[in-house]
Design a protein around this motif. Structure first.
Motif, PDB file in Angstrom:
ATOM      1  N   ASP A 181       0.122  -5.310  16.741  1.00  0.00           N
ATOM      2  CA  ASP A 181      -1.197  -4.853  16.389  1.00  0.00           C
ATOM      3  C   ASP A 181      -1.753  -4.803  15.073  1.00  0.00           C
ATOM      4  OD1 ASP A 181      -3.886  -4.289  17.510  1.00  0.00           O
ATOM      5  OD2 ASP A 181      -3.584  -2.197  16.610  1.00  0.00           O
ATOM      6  N   SER A 182      -0.489  -4.403  14.006  1.00  0.00           N
ATOM      7  CA  SER A 182      -0.858  -4.406  12.605  1.00  0.00           C
ATOM      8  C   SER A 182      -0.388  -5.648  12.170  1.00  0.00           C
ATOM      9  CB  SER A 182       0.009  -3.228  11.966  1.00  0.00           C
ATOM     10  OG  SER A 182      -0.521  -1.907  12.101  1.00  0.00           O
ATOM     11  N   ILE A 185      10.313  -6.766   9.666  1.00  0.00           N
ATOM     12  CA  ILE A 185      10.474  -5.306   9.341  1.00  0.00           C
ATOM     13  C   ILE A 185      11.123  -4.681  10.396  1.00  0.00           C
ATOM     14  CG2 ILE A 185       8.768  -3.306   9.269  1.00  0.00           C
ATOM     15  CD1 ILE A 185       6.495  -4.855   8.107  1.00  0.00           C
ATOM     16  N   ILE A 203       2.751  -1.827  19.284  1.00  0.00           N
ATOM     17  CA  ILE A 203       2.157  -1.007  18.226  1.00  0.00           C
ATOM     18  C   ILE A 203       2.276  -1.850  16.859  1.00  0.00           C
ATOM     19  CG2 ILE A 203       3.813   0.551  18.034  1.00  0.00           C
ATOM     20  CD1 ILE A 203       0.158   1.800  17.566  1.00  0.00           C
ATOM     21  N   GLY A 213      10.205   0.069   7.627  1.00  0.00           N
ATOM     22  CA  GLY A 213       8.752   0.596   7.708  1.00  0.00           C
ATOM     23  C   GLY A 213       8.602   1.764   8.844  1.00  0.00           C
ATOM     24  N   GLY A 220      -0.854  -8.701  13.369  1.00  0.00           N
ATOM     25  CA  GLY A 220      -2.126  -9.395  13.487  1.00  0.00           C
ATOM     26  C   GLY A 220      -3.217  -9.409  12.351  1.00  0.00           C
ATOM     27  N   LYS A 221      -3.008  -8.008  11.781  1.00  0.00           N
ATOM     28  CA  LYS A 221      -4.106  -7.916  10.572  1.00  0.00           C
ATOM     29  C   LYS A 221      -3.307  -8.525   9.275  1.00  0.00           C
ATOM     30  CE  LYS A 221      -5.601  -3.563  12.744  1.00  0.00           C
ATOM     31  NZ  LYS A 221      -5.395  -1.968  12.469  1.00  0.00           N
ATOM     32  N   TRP A 222      -2.074  -8.487   9.157  1.00  0.00           N
ATOM     33  CA  TRP A 222      -1.541  -8.973   7.925  1.00  0.00           C
ATOM     34  C   TRP A 222      -1.306 -10.316   7.757  1.00  0.00           C
ATOM     35  CZ3 TRP A 222       2.805  -4.687   8.889  1.00  0.00           C
ATOM     36  CH2 TRP A 222       2.337  -3.387   8.620  1.00  0.00           C
ATOM     37  N   PHE A 237       6.106   3.112  11.995  1.00  0.00           N
ATOM     38  CA  PHE A 237       5.011   2.982  13.098  1.00  0.00           C
ATOM     39  C   PHE A 237       4.708   4.071  13.728  1.00  0.00           C
ATOM     40  CE2 PHE A 237       3.824  -1.697  11.776  1.00  0.00           C
ATOM     41  CZ  PHE A 237       4.869  -2.115  11.318  1.00  0.00           C
ATOM     42  N   ARG A 273      -2.111 -14.238   7.820  1.00  0.00           N
ATOM     43  CA  ARG A 273      -2.798 -15.248   7.800  1.00  0.00           C
ATOM     44  C   ARG A 273      -2.583 -16.623   7.690  1.00  0.00           C
ATOM     45  NH1 ARG A 273      -7.867 -14.319   4.172  1.00  0.00           N
ATOM     46  NH2 ARG A 273      -9.359 -13.931   5.939  1.00  0.00           N
ATOM     47  N   ARG A 329      12.708  -5.423   5.698  1.00  0.00           N
ATOM     48  CA  ARG A 329      12.499  -4.364   5.064  1.00  0.00           C
ATOM     49  C   ARG A 329      12.224  -3.161   6.029  1.00  0.00           C
ATOM     50  NH1 ARG A 329       7.765  -5.123   0.713  1.00  0.00           N
ATOM     51  NH2 ARG A 329       8.680  -3.275  -0.116  1.00  0.00           N
ATOM     52  N   TRP A 344       0.813 -19.524   6.300  1.00  0.00           N
ATOM     53  CA  TRP A 344       2.248 -19.629   6.389  1.00  0.00           C
ATOM     54  C   TRP A 344       2.665 -18.882   5.118  1.00  0.00           C
ATOM     55  CZ3 TRP A 344       4.069 -21.807   1.846  1.00  0.00           C
ATOM     56  CH2 TRP A 344       3.178 -22.374   0.952  1.00  0.00           C
ATOM     57  N   ARG A 345       2.155 -18.427   4.168  1.00  0.00           N
ATOM     58  CA  ARG A 345       2.572 -17.708   2.937  1.00  0.00           C
ATOM     59  C   ARG A 345       3.010 -16.368   3.617  1.00  0.00           C
ATOM     60  NH1 ARG A 345      -1.860 -19.625   0.895  1.00  0.00           N
ATOM     61  NH2 ARG A 345      -1.818 -21.508  -0.762  1.00  0.00           N
ATOM     62  N   ASP A 346       2.524 -15.916   4.623  1.00  0.00           N
ATOM     63  CA  ASP A 346       2.933 -14.546   5.096  1.00  0.00           C
ATOM     64  C   ASP A 346       4.056 -14.702   5.977  1.00  0.00           C
ATOM     65  OD1 ASP A 346       0.447 -13.649   3.691  1.00  0.00           O
ATOM     66  OD2 ASP A 346      -0.433 -14.318   5.383  1.00  0.00           O
TER      67      ASP A 346
END
Lengths: 488, 488
Positions: free
Chosen positions: B129-130, B145, B126, B77, B132-134, B79, B136, B75, B138-140
């Motif tokens: 860094d994001s 991107i 950059i 996006g 890492g926030k998204w 940044f 958590r 997909r 194996w489902r993710d």
């Protein structure tokens, strides 16, 4: 694609929005854009990540606008990010308007540059520097070029994702003509494209008008605007189309040899539409359950949620898959067959993300040859015969697109107040309404209206103005009818 | 749309290219890109304007690739442009590779920033860094991107429009997986998309292979590449797909909870394809009359040139207009009905701009129920019955697209030399050929091959290598078969 934690079923209670749109709009907006996975914050204040859920909206809008631009003879190009300082300084008003917000590149690697480079806050100067090389005769006109790009304006006001960010994405169109008449017509024609885009794609009604001189584009003759009134009682400048007259042509000496063999300065306009528009759409339609997307900008227009029981699982999934394939010719449809989530959890998840239509299919529905559809915007539930499903989806998506627009227009109309006195005006602003009133045209009255309302502005002089009576502030004869509102 | 002077018929003698491709490739390239109105130079060295004639190529390539990306679950996006200095410093090798070329923003308006901001040279840091926030669990995963963006690398080598510019446009894709196997497979799959794009859109054949360690991406485990051999005897790195392993995951601590309840670092790749590819296509196909465009990237695929005489003008124009309307359902066709230019002038003009097919229609043609078509690439002329015109155009455009590819491949094959000795290798490089040879794998031999050939490089270790015999430089056992060439 899920935000932190949103995929763990046990955490599903936390994923809803905990602020109410009508009570704390700012917090509500901030939760919606993160929980619907539209943006991510970064360590640089005012610079945001556009996650696929929002960027794909932008791509759809881009494609729509590109089609309209092409029809009007506008072609896309791309001009450099960096503008040498000396070049930027060539148009005086423009410089003064933009330099306080410019990000400057001073070094590359470990070397200092001989001349600082501005990161473009807008591209008039860098584009017209080339235009001057290309334009010689009337045969080269009109010249119409648009670019899709990122720009940087280091504003010091509080940044808000989409609405006011330091880097944003936009299109900026720059047309050049041989005559004043042509450019005046074009300024309005490009603003019409913006109005159309707001209506057709975002289901958002706008007020078209002129900016006052104190609010116009730095370096232009006048600025036209699409203003949007939002449910929180604030107006937002939705996009602008500027008549630059011959200002830049004279500053950069862009001339052409006309049919009469005389050398003349060209006439120019510029017009921009940015990612702010996404923020406006979100604020307009979304609710306390999450995002509400008009079908034309939705990546997923309908989601099929199967109701699964052990015994009938295979059968239901097979039916759902068949339905999905049947619908996919015409719509963007997904089947949410994840087994680790309950249907209820999925309903919430897709409501948060703004999918316009949900289609539920369980074993009993299949027995009855039906599905249940639920509209995201109204929550309206319908039982639909599977034979009619395609037509039903088509009609419902069209209806959603139209009704979102109608509701937004009604909301604005119901919140528009005619004010004949400063007392009425101040009360209406306090009540978060949009004020239509009369103005003498003086900058002094404009400034004092702002002062006395704690910052409400004349957002525009509407094209359909009917000035009548006296200036709401000084009582002199009205020169213009204007809209006043608190504004982003 | 015309360059300086090109619209004045009396100046038509000057618009041709005055350098020969086979004699002075650099000058030829430089003339072609300005005279075909592809780029404009600016006051900032290495930063160029992409005029509509080149930007529209890029848009077609973007649409093609986006379709391929979406099929693979990628997909789009966006940044931020700016990367805070501290963040950029997090991956050591990466820092060392890129900081010498970074453009630094140090001031905004008149204020000095507390921390310098790098204008992105690439977006691993950059974006991750994001990420890492998204991420958590194996489902993710996988997370895929892509972004289309501008990047800046302040190289000090001589800039060449498209081929080596300080700002360029590209797509950069960044995928994340739970396992080493998945990422290894994906690196190659994305490189396949690039090979497909080169073939289907640009009609350019590539050699797929690995970069040597000294040429790989700073911060990655290994780099795969599409290399293109150009008619001037130089190779160009056409695009790359990097396996980043867990390097960035460890530097930025990006982990996920796997199905076995263990916390693990993710596996990543990144892959980029830039506007350099347009320059490669131009160099491959174009000739001494100007640009040659494969039909799939041409904004105008066919141009109708009417042959006008006073008596029959109306009739010929009416017929041409009818033909244009008939063809426009399937192709992008224009009718050049400008009366101020002769047909001959128009032929030159559209040949310069690379329009794949010309259709000439004069009064005698109409009498005979025919048109004359002329291929841009070969000059082949055909008389075609008007009843067959649509089919003929269809077939001819397909043929051009294929034959340009076949010719480019044949050119490369004819210029590929197997070298078993340094003497052979050095002679072949001097003769502007592409050398296939054997290499022991040592950095020392790699460097010495470069020295002794005045800069020819090991451009890649081809995927289909068959190492055999001895290293061309040291005579030890060959570890890899490699391609060696002078390279951009």
């Amino acid at each position: 694609m899920a935000g932190k934690g949103s995929k763990d079923p046990e955490e599903s209670k936390d994923i809803g929005i905990t602020a109410k749109k009508e009570e704390d709009y700012g917090e509500w907006f901030s939760q919606i854009i993160t929980k619907a996975e539209l943006v991510e914050y970064t360590d640089v204040s005012g610079c945001y990540v556009y996650r696929p859920n929002s960027f794909e909206i932008w791509e759809k809008v881009r494609d729509f606008m590109d089609y309209e631009f092409r029809k009007r003879g506008v072609r896309n190009g791309y001009f450099p990010l960096f503008i040498p300082e000396k070049l930027l300084m060539k148009e005086q008003e423009h410089v003064e308007g933009f330099t306080p917000e410019v990000a400057w590149v001073t070094h590359t690697g470990s070397s200092k540059l001989a001349e600082r480079l501005a990161v473009r806050p807008t591209s008039e100067i860098i584009m017209y520097d080339s235009y001057g090389k290309w334009i010689r005769s009337w045969r080269d006109l009109p010249l119409k070029i648009n670019q899709w790009s990122n720009v940087v304006r280091w504003e010091f006001k509080n940044p808000v994702p989409f609405i006011r960010s330091r880097e944003f994405l936009w299109q900026e169109g720059h047309n050049v003509f041989a005559s004043k008449e042509e450019v005046e017509k074009d300024v309005l024609e490009m603003l019409d494209v913006y109005e159309l885009t707001y209506k057709e794609m975002y289901s958002v009604p706008v007020i078209k008008g002129y900016k006052t001189d104190s609010e116009k584009f730095a370096g232009g003759d006048y600025t036209t605007t699409c203003e949007v009134f939002l449910p929180n009682g604030k107006a937002a400048q939705g996009c602008t189309s500027h008549n630059l007259g011959q200002n830049f042509a004279k500053a950069l000496d862009i001339t052409f040899l006309d049919k009469d063999e005389k050398k003349k300065h060209v006439w120019q306009d510029s017009w921009g539409f940015s990612t702010r528009t996404i923020g406006i759409m979100i604020g307009m339609h979304s609710d306390n359950k999450g995002l509400v997307l008009p079908p034309k900008v939705a990546t997923v227009q309908a989601v099929i949620v199967p109701i699964l029981f052990d015994k009938t699982k295979e059968q239901v999934l097979a039916k759902c898959d068949e339905l999905k394939r049947g619908l996919s010719d015409c719509f963007s449809v997904i089947l949410d067959d994840r087994e680790e989530y309950t249907p209820g959890w999925k309903f919430n998840d897709w409501e948060m993300k703004g999918v316009p239509l949900r289609i539920e299919v369980g074993p009993k529905d299949i027995e009855k040859g039906q599905a249940v559809t639920v509209r995201r915007d109204t929550g309206d539930k319908e039982f639909v015969k599977l034979d009619n499903l395609k037509d039903h989806v088509q009609l419902t998506l069209e209806k959603i697109q139209e009704e979102l627009y109608d509701n937004a227009l009604r909301m604005r109309q119901e919140n528009t107040i005619d004010a004949a006195s400063m007392q009425d005006l101040m009360k209406a602003i306090k009540d978060k309404q949009l004020v239509r009133t009369n103005w003498c045209g003086s900058e002094e009255c404009e400034a004092l209206i702002k002062d006395k309302t704690n910052g409400a502005k004349i957002i525009c002089i509407p094209f359909d103005e009917k000035p009548n009576g006296k200036c709401v502030h000084c009582g002199k004869d009205s020169k213009h009818e204007v809209y006043v509102a608190k504004s982003y």
